[in-house]
Design a protein around this motif. Structure first.
Motif, PDB file in Angstrom:
ATOM      1  N   PRO A 125       0.710  -1.145  -0.163  1.00 40.98           N
ATOM      2  CA  PRO A 125       0.045   0.154  -0.094  1.00 40.98           C
ATOM      3  C   PRO A 125       0.883   1.342   0.046  1.00 40.98           C
ATOM      4  N   SER A 126       0.388   2.262  -0.814  1.00 35.70           N
ATOM      5  CA  SER A 126       1.266   3.610  -0.758  1.00 35.70           C
ATOM      6  C   SER A 126       0.391   4.522   0.298  1.00 35.70           C
ATOM      7  N   ILE A 127      -0.887   4.183   0.613  1.00 30.08           N
ATOM      8  CA  ILE A 127      -1.672   4.980   1.603  1.00 30.08           C
ATOM      9  C   ILE A 127      -2.405   3.913   2.344  1.00 30.08           C
ATOM     10  N   THR A 128      -2.429   3.896   3.558  1.00 33.95           N
ATOM     11  CA  THR A 128      -3.354   3.246   4.196  1.00 33.95           C
ATOM     12  C   THR A 128      -4.507   3.954   5.229  1.00 33.95           C
ATOM     13  N   SER A 129      -5.637   3.619   4.868  1.00 29.57           N
ATOM     14  CA  SER A 129      -6.679   4.618   5.833  1.00 29.57           C
ATOM     15  C   SER A 129      -7.988   3.467   5.794  1.00 29.57           C
ATOM     16  N   PHE A 130      -8.570   3.933   6.740  1.00 32.83           N
ATOM     17  CA  PHE A 130     -10.080   3.029   7.321  1.00 32.83           C
ATOM     18  C   PHE A 130     -11.069   3.921   6.865  1.00 32.83           C
ATOM     19  N   SER A 131     -10.898   5.487   6.345  1.00 31.79           N
ATOM     20  CA  SER A 131     -11.790   6.304   5.941  1.00 31.79           C
ATOM     21  C   SER A 131     -12.404   5.961   4.617  1.00 31.79           C
ATOM     22  N   THR A 132     -13.514   5.637   4.398  1.00 29.14           N
ATOM     23  CA  THR A 132     -14.174   5.347   3.317  1.00 29.14           C
ATOM     24  C   THR A 132     -14.137   6.715   2.545  1.00 29.14           C
ATOM     25  N   GLN A 133     -14.455   7.976   3.313  1.00 24.32           N
ATOM     26  CA  GLN A 133     -14.645   8.986   2.350  1.00 24.32           C
ATOM     27  C   GLN A 133     -13.322   9.387   1.600  1.00 24.32           C
ATOM     28  N   LEU A 134     -11.990   9.146   2.461  1.00 24.18           N
ATOM     29  CA  LEU A 134     -10.730   9.414   1.927  1.00 24.18           C
ATOM     30  C   LEU A 134     -10.564   8.640   0.720  1.00 24.18           C
ATOM     31  N   ARG A 135     -10.752   7.292   1.018  1.00 25.17           N
ATOM     32  CA  ARG A 135     -10.301   6.303  -0.178  1.00 25.17           C
ATOM     33  C   ARG A 135     -11.264   6.429  -1.304  1.00 25.17           C
ATOM     34  N   LEU A 136     -12.427   7.023  -1.307  1.00 22.15           N
ATOM     35  CA  LEU A 136     -13.345   7.382  -2.267  1.00 22.15           C
ATOM     36  C   LEU A 136     -12.839   8.383  -3.154  1.00 22.15           C
ATOM     37  N   HIS A 137     -12.243   9.597  -2.363  1.00 23.76           N
ATOM     38  CA  HIS A 137     -11.811  10.510  -3.005  1.00 23.76           C
ATOM     39  C   HIS A 137     -10.474  10.168  -3.566  1.00 23.76           C
ATOM     40  N   LEU A 138      -9.426   9.510  -3.044  1.00 28.42           N
ATOM     41  CA  LEU A 138      -8.282   9.354  -3.653  1.00 28.42           C
ATOM     42  C   LEU A 138      -8.535   8.202  -5.071  1.00 28.42           C
ATOM     43  N   LEU A 139      -9.629   7.427  -4.782  1.00 27.99           N
ATOM     44  CA  LEU A 139     -10.088   6.647  -5.930  1.00 27.99           C
ATOM     45  C   LEU A 139     -10.501   7.426  -7.150  1.00 27.99           C
ATOM     46  N   GLY A 140     -11.323   8.685  -6.785  1.00 27.35           N
ATOM     47  CA  GLY A 140     -11.747   9.594  -7.840  1.00 27.35           C
ATOM     48  C   GLY A 140     -10.811  10.251  -8.525  1.00 27.35           C
ATOM     49  N   THR A 141      -9.320  10.331  -8.022  1.00 22.58           N
ATOM     50  CA  THR A 141      -8.363  11.065  -8.780  1.00 22.58           C
ATOM     51  C   THR A 141      -7.923  10.412  -9.862  1.00 22.58           C
ATOM     52  N   GLY A 142      -8.074   9.126  -9.806  1.00 25.77           N
ATOM     53  CA  GLY A 142      -7.631   8.134 -10.989  1.00 25.77           C
ATOM     54  C   GLY A 142      -6.250   7.531 -10.944  1.00 25.77           C
ATOM     55  N   ARG A 143      -5.522   7.867  -9.590  1.00 24.40           N
ATOM     56  CA  ARG A 143      -4.061   7.664  -9.425  1.00 24.40           C
ATOM     57  C   ARG A 143      -4.015   6.488  -8.352  1.00 24.40           C
ATOM     58  N   PHE A 144      -5.148   6.108  -7.884  1.00 22.68           N
ATOM     59  CA  PHE A 144      -5.125   4.967  -6.803  1.00 22.68           C
ATOM     60  C   PHE A 144      -6.288   3.892  -7.061  1.00 22.68           C
ATOM     61  N   LEU A 145      -6.064   2.660  -6.463  1.00 24.30           N
ATOM     62  CA  LEU A 145      -6.936   1.712  -6.479  1.00 24.30           C
ATOM     63  C   LEU A 145      -7.120   1.267  -5.052  1.00 24.30           C
ATOM     64  N   THR A 146      -8.509   0.745  -4.698  1.00 23.46           N
ATOM     65  CA  THR A 146      -8.756   0.390  -3.531  1.00 23.46           C
ATOM     66  C   THR A 146      -9.512  -0.808  -3.535  1.00 23.46           C
ATOM     67  N   ILE A 147      -9.916  -1.452  -2.499  1.00 20.80           N
ATOM     68  CA  ILE A 147     -10.761  -2.629  -2.439  1.00 20.80           C
ATOM     69  C   ILE A 147     -11.875  -2.319  -1.339  1.00 20.80           C
ATOM     70  N   LEU A 148     -13.173  -2.345  -1.968  1.00 18.54           N
ATOM     71  CA  LEU A 148     -14.378  -1.678  -1.255  1.00 18.54           C
ATOM     72  C   LEU A 148     -15.293  -3.183  -1.146  1.00 18.54           C
ATOM     73  N   HIS A 149     -16.085  -3.206  -0.267  1.00 18.16           N
ATOM     74  CA  HIS A 149     -17.256  -3.999  -0.245  1.00 18.16           C
ATOM     75  C   HIS A 149     -18.390  -3.401  -1.261  1.00 18.16           C
ATOM     76  N   ASP A 150     -18.860  -4.345  -1.849  1.00 19.82           N
ATOM     77  CA  ASP A 150     -20.109  -4.034  -2.758  1.00 19.82           C
ATOM     78  C   ASP A 150     -21.058  -3.030  -2.134  1.00 19.82           C
ATOM     79  N   SER A 151     -21.315  -3.079  -1.086  1.00 19.49           N
ATOM     80  CA  SER A 151     -22.464  -2.333  -0.380  1.00 19.49           C
ATOM     81  C   SER A 151     -22.026  -0.648  -0.231  1.00 19.49           C
ATOM     82  N   VAL A 152     -20.713  -0.598  -0.473  1.00 16.94           N
ATOM     83  CA  VAL A 152     -20.020   0.779  -0.428  1.00 16.94           C
ATOM     84  C   VAL A 152     -20.573   1.591  -1.517  1.00 16.94           C
ATOM     85  N   LEU A 153     -20.596   0.831  -2.844  1.00 16.03           N
ATOM     86  CA  LEU A 153     -20.738   1.291  -4.203  1.00 16.03           C
ATOM     87  C   LEU A 153     -22.514   1.563  -4.172  1.00 16.03           C
TER      88      LEU A 153
END
Length: 107
Positions: free
Chosen positions: A15-43
Motif C-alpha cells: 500500500p502507498s496509503i493506508t486508511s480506514f476512512s471510506t470518504q478518503l479512499r473514495l476521494h483518492l480513488l476519484g483522482t484516477g491515481r489509486f486503486l482500493t478494495i471496497l465492499h459491494d455495499s459501499v458502491l
C-alpha cells in the motif's frame, strides 16, 4: 484480502496509503491515481458510484457475517427497532438465494 490474493498465487500489493476512512479512499480513488478494495455495499450507498469503475476481479473471499447486538431485558426504542427492521430489509435485498432468519443476539 491477503487470502484472496494468495488464492490466485499473487502477493498482496504494497500500500502507498493506508486508511480506514471510506470518504478518503473514495476521494483518492476519484483522482484516477489509486486503486482500493471496497465492499459491494459501499458502491450502493455512495453518490459517487457512477464515476467509479468496478474491475471484474473475484478475490474468492467469503463474506463476513454481520450481527446486531442488544442488551438482555432492555426495551428497544422505536427508533432502534426501525433501524433494525430497515437493516434486515436492506440485507435481504443483497441476497438472491433464500436465507435463514436473521438473528439478533442478546448480551
Amino acid at each position: 484480502m491477503e487470502k484472496g490474493f494468495c488464492a490466485h498465487g499473487l502477493e498482496l500489493p504494497k500500500p502507498s496509503i493506508t486508511s480506514f476512512s471510506t470518504q478518503l479512499r473514495l476521494h483518492l480513488l476519484g483522482t484516477g491515481r489509486f486503486l482500493t478494495i471496497l465492499h459491494d455495499s459501499v458502491l450502493w450507498f455512495t453518490t459517487q458510484h457512477r464515476s467509479l469503475k468496478v474491475l471484474p476481479i473475484d478475490l474468492l473471499i467469503q463474506p463476513m457475517p454481520i450481527a446486531i447486538f442488544r442488551l438482555k431485558n432492555r426495551t428497544v426504542s422505536p427508533v432502534v427497532q426501525l433501524f433494525i427492521d430497515r437493516a434486515h430489509a436492506i440485507a435481504k435485498s443483497f441476497v438472491s438465494a433464500p436465507t435463514r432468519r436473521s438473528a439478533t443476539a442478546e448480551v
